[in-house]
Design a protein around this motif. Sequence first.
Motif, PDB file in Angstrom:
ATOM      1  N   HIS A  42     -60.574  25.757 -18.855  1.00 20.80           N
ATOM      2  CA  HIS A  42     -61.492  26.294 -19.864  1.00 20.80           C
ATOM      3  C   HIS A  42     -61.284  27.785 -20.114  1.00 20.80           C
ATOM      4  O   HIS A  42     -61.829  28.335 -21.054  1.00 20.80           O
ATOM      5  N   LYS A  43     -60.547  28.490 -19.256  1.00 17.39           N
ATOM      6  CA  LYS A  43     -60.529  29.961 -19.311  1.00 17.39           C
ATOM      7  C   LYS A  43     -59.986  30.565 -20.609  1.00 17.39           C
ATOM      8  O   LYS A  43     -60.426  31.639 -20.998  1.00 17.39           O
ATOM      9  N   GLN A  73     -55.598  30.740 -12.618  1.00 17.69           N
ATOM     10  CA  GLN A  73     -56.036  30.139 -13.890  1.00 17.69           C
ATOM     11  C   GLN A  73     -56.404  31.225 -14.898  1.00 17.69           C
ATOM     12  O   GLN A  73     -56.053  31.137 -16.071  1.00 17.69           O
ATOM     13  N   SER A  80     -64.853  35.570 -15.721  1.00 18.50           N
ATOM     14  CA  SER A  80     -66.073  34.808 -15.438  1.00 18.50           C
ATOM     15  C   SER A  80     -67.229  35.796 -15.307  1.00 18.50           C
ATOM     16  O   SER A  80     -67.080  36.973 -15.651  1.00 18.50           O
ATOM     17  N   GLY A  96     -67.878  28.861  -9.777  1.00 18.24           N
ATOM     18  CA  GLY A  96     -67.193  29.929  -9.057  1.00 18.24           C
ATOM     19  C   GLY A  96     -67.929  31.205  -9.426  1.00 18.24           C
ATOM     20  O   GLY A  96     -68.743  31.726  -8.679  1.00 18.24           O
ATOM     21  N   GLY A 139     -69.420  30.964 -12.525  1.00 19.79           N
ATOM     22  CA  GLY A 139     -70.456  30.330 -13.337  1.00 19.79           C
ATOM     23  C   GLY A 139     -70.101  30.082 -14.793  1.00 19.79           C
ATOM     24  O   GLY A 139     -70.943  29.604 -15.555  1.00 19.79           O
ATOM     25  N   SER A 140     -68.837  30.338 -15.212  1.00 12.41           N
ATOM     26  CA  SER A 140     -68.589  30.296 -16.660  1.00 12.41           C
ATOM     27  C   SER A 140     -68.425  28.896 -17.253  1.00 12.41           C
ATOM     28  O   SER A 140     -68.969  28.622 -18.319  1.00 12.41           O
ATOM     29  N   ASN A 141     -67.703  27.991 -16.565  1.00 11.89           N
ATOM     30  CA  ASN A 141     -67.579  26.653 -17.183  1.00 11.89           C
ATOM     31  C   ASN A 141     -68.905  25.899 -17.071  1.00 11.89           C
ATOM     32  O   ASN A 141     -69.271  25.122 -17.956  1.00 11.89           O
ATOM     33  N   SER A 164     -63.227  20.980 -15.620  1.00 11.17           N
ATOM     34  CA  SER A 164     -62.841  22.306 -16.113  1.00 11.17           C
ATOM     35  C   SER A 164     -61.332  22.513 -16.227  1.00 11.17           C
ATOM     36  O   SER A 164     -60.891  23.394 -16.969  1.00 11.17           O
TER      37      SER A 164
END
Length: 453
Positions: free
Chosen positions: A112-113, A140, A230, A265, A267-269, A414
Amino acid sequence: MSDPVKYLLPEAALPSEWYNLVADLPVPPPPVLHPGTLQPVGPADLAPLFPEALIRQEVATERRIEIPEPVREIYRLWRPTPLYRARRLEKALGTPARIFYKYEGVSPAGSHKPNTAIPQAFYNKEAGTKRIATETGAGQWGSSLALAGAMFGIEIDVYMVKVSYHQKPYRRALMESYGARCVASPSTETNAGRAVLAANPDSPGSLGIAISEAVEIAASRDDTKYALGSVLNHVLLHQTVIGDEAIAQMDMAGAYPDVIVGCTGGGSNFAGIAFPFLGAKLRGGPDVRIVAVEPAACPTLTRGTYAYDFGDTAGLTPLTKMHTLGSTFVPPGFHAGGLRYHGMAPLVSHIKELGLIDAVAYRQTECFAAGLLFARNEGIVPAPEANHAVKGAIEEALKAKAEGKEKTILFCLSGHGHFDMGAYSEYFADRLMDLEYDEGALASALAVLPKVP
Ligand SMILES: *Cc1c(COP(=O)(O)O)cnc(C)c1O
């Protein structure tokens, strides 16, 4: 006709706006503080690190923010991403639950990054940035920003956590394929790196240390900015394309989730899949339970303290209120490198405190077992980080089975694990251990949290 396995949106359905959860929160999040004055930071404090457009998004309160057309054009290379119904996994589990997953591994970098790397590079290009320094854990984020740098013609310098640098040579090769430079952190290129090496020449590195190195480089050069993959509000904002697409796809499936699961991790995804649904609930829409899954060896939400702390190890960043294990805490070198951060996104931490989400922690071997059950039924080999979400979703499905309840589960897959096969090999060879963090080291790290009255 047989029931659909996947739900695809047409290209025209790509979201045109990001969703900002802050607009719908019952209580605003606490301010970010300057580490010297302990006063709320202003845009000028962040200007050496980020372009103005991203600083504005960091503090934005409007509900919707337009996605620039050049960003959408690149998003269209892989977005909208597919939503799958995991029918074969449901059958293997014998569960009455319906399991859906949103698959972010179809991006060129495999996770997703790029959803945030692309807009971050875009706004930097607009602001005249020549180079971006950043950190990466598992690689990633580094490969996603390297991709974005290639798309917009910006040099990318990546400080990669040393343990991952050696575990994942192909991630480094991928960054270099996109034209980025990748350095093992702690390195001798920065004061922060040299200080860590002086104290511990064998340091495996950590995200906190690598962030210190990248921030130091960005702060000391005029043509260089910093980017984080993130944790920050604007990163979480960019990821909401995941959840907004998923709302439309669940609608195509004639379903709505009772529970949403994501791995955390920074929290972003998790924010990406969950915030648009949570926003709908806060505006009076359907109820949904939201579960964050984290590694037992780096249990930020389930074991950390909610307090003001630095985002990095050297104490160069502003202070944010978050669930933290202490900025000097170095988690053991387990294989989900993307989940080894000492803190949690302030927004995710805030909604945890408000009781809007739940959190659970699992050990890495049980997560790999879950990931393999998933791979052998659904065909996709998940990234070790994503295995945590798979494990969380399977637990929810087994709970539904035990209770004899029909229930709809949605989780975010993710990324894929094609660069993480070394970790899978370790698992097959019975060499993957459930590493325990050091309680004494955790207590020491928490004891030196900055004192904020
Ligand atoms: C980086 C990464 C994560 C963890 O980061 P979040 O910001 O918590 O999403 C999870 N899964 C994958 C595949 C990653 O690359």
